[in-house]
Design an enzyme around this catalytic site. Sequence first.
Site, short mmCIF file in Angstrom:
data_model
loop_
_atom_site.label_atom_id
_atom_site.label_comp_id
_atom_site.label_asym_id
_atom_site.label_seq_id
_atom_site.Cartn_x
_atom_site.Cartn_y
_atom_site.Cartn_z
N LYS A 77 0.66 -1.17 -0.22
CA LYS A 77 0.11 0.01 0.12
C LYS A 77 0.72 1.31 -0.02
O LYS A 77 0.62 2.23 -0.87
CB LYS A 77 -1.10 -0.10 1.36
CG LYS A 77 -1.98 -1.04 1.07
CD LYS A 77 -2.87 -1.26 2.27
CE LYS A 77 -2.32 -1.09 3.70
NZ LYS A 77 -1.39 -2.55 3.84
N THR A 78 1.76 1.42 0.84
CA THR A 78 2.62 2.55 1.09
C THR A 78 3.73 2.56 -0.20
O THR A 78 3.80 3.59 -0.96
CB THR A 78 3.62 2.47 2.44
OG1 THR A 78 2.83 2.36 3.20
CG2 THR A 78 4.48 3.85 2.34
N ASP A 122 -1.50 7.11 5.97
CA ASP A 122 -1.40 5.83 6.50
C ASP A 122 -2.39 5.45 7.60
O ASP A 122 -2.72 6.27 8.24
CB ASP A 122 -0.24 5.29 6.80
CG ASP A 122 0.38 3.66 6.37
OD1 ASP A 122 -0.69 3.06 6.08
OD2 ASP A 122 1.44 3.50 6.52
N THR A 171 -5.77 -1.38 6.79
CA THR A 171 -5.67 -2.68 6.90
C THR A 171 -7.12 -3.04 7.43
O THR A 171 -7.74 -4.23 7.62
CB THR A 171 -4.94 -3.09 8.02
OG1 THR A 171 -4.95 -2.16 9.19
CG2 THR A 171 -3.35 -2.87 7.57
N ARG A 230 6.37 -8.17 2.03
CA ARG A 230 7.49 -7.87 3.13
C ARG A 230 7.90 -9.13 3.84
O ARG A 230 9.13 -9.01 4.35
CB ARG A 230 6.48 -7.09 4.21
CG ARG A 230 7.46 -6.29 5.28
CD ARG A 230 6.84 -5.59 6.16
NE ARG A 230 6.38 -4.31 5.79
CZ ARG A 230 5.36 -3.78 5.70
NH1 ARG A 230 4.44 -4.14 6.47
NH2 ARG A 230 4.97 -2.46 5.51
#
Length: 348
Positions: A77-78, A122, A171, A230
């Site tokens: 997302k980031t 975020d 999230t 990640r």
Amino acid sequence: MAKKPPPPSEDEIQRALAGEALPGDDQLDRRLRPESFGDFVGQDDLKRNLQLYIQAARARKEPLDHVLLSGPPGLGKTTLAGIIAREMGAGFRSTSGPALERPADLVGLLTGLEPGDVLFIDEIHRIGTVVEEYLYSAMDDFKIDVVIDKGPGARAIKIDLKPFTLVAATTREGLLTGPFRSRFGIPEKLAYYGPEDLVRIVRRSAGILGIEVDDAGAMELARRARGTPRVANRFLKRVRDVAEVRRAGTVTAEIAGEGLAMLGVDERGLDRMDRQILDALRKHGGGPIGLKTIAVTVGEEEDTIEEVYEPFLIQGGYVQKTPKGRRLGPAGYQVLGVKPPKEEPGLF
Ligand SMILES: Nc1ncnc2c1ncn2[C@@H]1O[C@H](COP(=O)(O)OP(=O)(O)O)[C@@H](O)[C@H]1O
Ligand SMILES: [Mg+2]
């Protein structure tokens, strides 16, 4: 010189394995972060949509519609927020829901934006209610009402903002109010990655970090990375250490397996906390039980279980979410080596 961060605690390792970013470890994220759609592996439908919208907005010389990116931690997302800004040729400002406590925090940020800037927020589900309402008029028509002074002298003035694009990540999309969600013209969900995409991500990261990985080694990491880039990158970094200690030049399936075992990650990519959650369900007859009961049994916060661990367990069929609570799914019974109860015909 930057101080070396202290070694991560057991708790932090657990969270990192589940995809959450560790404070001292986000350097790795940054180093491996794709900077263009070309480098961003997978999520083909989402990429196609975004590229089309960006192209159209650029042709109209308008800022892109507001974007909401939702999905579990560690899926990109980031990264996408940064790519969107770059592809729009726009400036990038970044903050997070918890940092926007008071309306003043938001007003300062909004009035500082240049035309076309991307404002990335975020964890947008953690934004305060009052701040959220301020954001509405900013998103709708690039204006905010600010109240000056208190008491009888108080008056509201309207401040014009430069047109901008809000890119928000969450999230927990379900926690956003309807009116808030509907203000995002481009809502996109990120899905877990398949093993093939994760192999490509491992290869890309290995190239950047100068780590040699053979096909079977890359596949081993990809297969157990719970669908999360990640996590795959963290695995890679950890098994490199094992390769070095073993004086092996290459990360093979064997080296990868050894490293992952040291991390407490099993064949299916489940870590200790995952297994504790399944065990908690087993102790309660397979469920259904409430999230709170699970949280108390495993000693973890409800939010963390729901945001970080559960999505993967649910999508893998390990856990099922029912109106009465959580219960073991077929894959969960399999992991535990327990036979599912008979009275659920059609389910198994
Ligand atoms: N599609 C992708 N292709 C390659 N690497 C990715 C991709 N998505 C995520 N990553 C890697 O995973 C890391 C975590 O991504 P990030 O955008 O921080 O996730 P999120 O914000 O959803 O938690 C990034 O540093 C990046 O290296
Ligand atoms: Mg992020």
